[in-house]
Design a protein around this motif. Structure first.
Motif, PDB file in Angstrom:
ATOM      1  N   UNK A  97       0.837  -1.193   0.000  1.00 47.65           N
ATOM      2  CA  UNK A  97       0.000   0.000   0.000  1.00 47.65           C
ATOM      3  C   UNK A  97       0.876   1.248   0.000  1.00 47.65           C
ATOM      4  N   UNK A  98       0.264   2.365  -0.351  1.00 49.64           N
ATOM      5  CA  UNK A  98       0.972   3.637  -0.256  1.00 49.64           C
ATOM      6  C   UNK A  98       0.947   4.112   1.202  1.00 49.64           C
ATOM      7  N   UNK A  99       2.061   4.589   1.720  1.00 50.67           N
ATOM      8  CA  UNK A  99       2.105   5.018   3.134  1.00 50.67           C
ATOM      9  C   UNK A  99       1.565   6.437   3.306  1.00 50.67           C
ATOM     10  N   UNK A 100       0.261   6.610   3.096  1.00 51.22           N
ATOM     11  CA  UNK A 100      -0.324   7.956   3.147  1.00 51.22           C
ATOM     12  C   UNK A 100      -0.316   8.544   4.549  1.00 51.22           C
ATOM     13  N   UNK A 101      -0.767   7.782   5.526  1.00 44.64           N
ATOM     14  CA  UNK A 101      -0.825   8.289   6.898  1.00 44.64           C
ATOM     15  C   UNK A 101       0.588   8.523   7.429  1.00 44.64           C
ATOM     16  N   UNK A 102       1.487   7.618   7.126  1.00 44.35           N
ATOM     17  CA  UNK A 102       2.867   7.774   7.576  1.00 44.35           C
ATOM     18  C   UNK A 102       3.515   8.996   6.933  1.00 44.35           C
ATOM     19  N   UNK A 103       3.210   9.250   5.677  1.00 47.42           N
ATOM     20  CA  UNK A 103       3.764  10.426   5.012  1.00 47.42           C
ATOM     21  C   UNK A 103       3.232  11.704   5.648  1.00 47.42           C
ATOM     22  N   UNK A 104       1.949  11.736   5.961  1.00 44.94           N
ATOM     23  CA  UNK A 104       1.382  12.897   6.636  1.00 44.94           C
ATOM     24  C   UNK A 104       2.013  13.092   8.011  1.00 44.94           C
ATOM     25  N   UNK A 105       2.243  12.000   8.727  1.00 45.47           N
ATOM     26  CA  UNK A 105       2.846  12.073  10.053  1.00 45.47           C
ATOM     27  C   UNK A 105       4.273  12.590   9.979  1.00 45.47           C
ATOM     28  N   UNK A 106       5.022  12.143   8.984  1.00 46.02           N
ATOM     29  CA  UNK A 106       6.394  12.628   8.820  1.00 46.02           C
ATOM     30  C   UNK A 106       6.405  14.112   8.465  1.00 46.02           C
ATOM     31  N   UNK A 107       5.476  14.537   7.631  1.00 44.41           N
ATOM     32  CA  UNK A 107       5.397  15.959   7.277  1.00 44.41           C
ATOM     33  C   UNK A 107       5.056  16.797   8.512  1.00 44.41           C
ATOM     34  N   UNK A 108       4.106  16.335   9.307  1.00 45.55           N
ATOM     35  CA  UNK A 108       3.741  17.072  10.523  1.00 45.55           C
ATOM     36  C   UNK A 108       4.903  17.117  11.513  1.00 45.55           C
TER      37      UNK A 108
END
Length: 74
Positions: free
Chosen positions: A29-40
């Motif tokens: 899967x694409x790590x969408x939530x993880x990417x948002x968390x890293x950006x935050x």
């Protein structure tokens, strides 16, 4: 939010998102939530480093972590 708290919360967010990235990639899967968390977390880090006079060094991080934890735990 003060600079020390923003630094520690940002670091914790980034560290906790690493298992989520690994799990997303292993499931295909694409790590969408993880990417948002890293950006935050990165935004909090950048804000903390840029807004504190003198910034932070790597050797300041453990002391800052202990001060923040001691301040918020009874």
């Amino acid at each position: 939010m003060d600079h020390d708290l923003a630094l520690i919360v940002g670091l914790v967010l980034i560290i906790l998102s690493i298992p989520s990235i690994i799990a997303a990639f292993s499931d295909g899967h694409a790590p969408r939530v993880a990417a948002f968390t890293i950006i935050a977390g990165g935004a909090l880090l950048v804000w903390a480093i840029s807004s504190k006079p003198g910034g932070y060094t790597i050797s300041d991080v453990p002391d800052t972590f202990v001060r923040v934890v001691a301040r918020y735990l009874p």
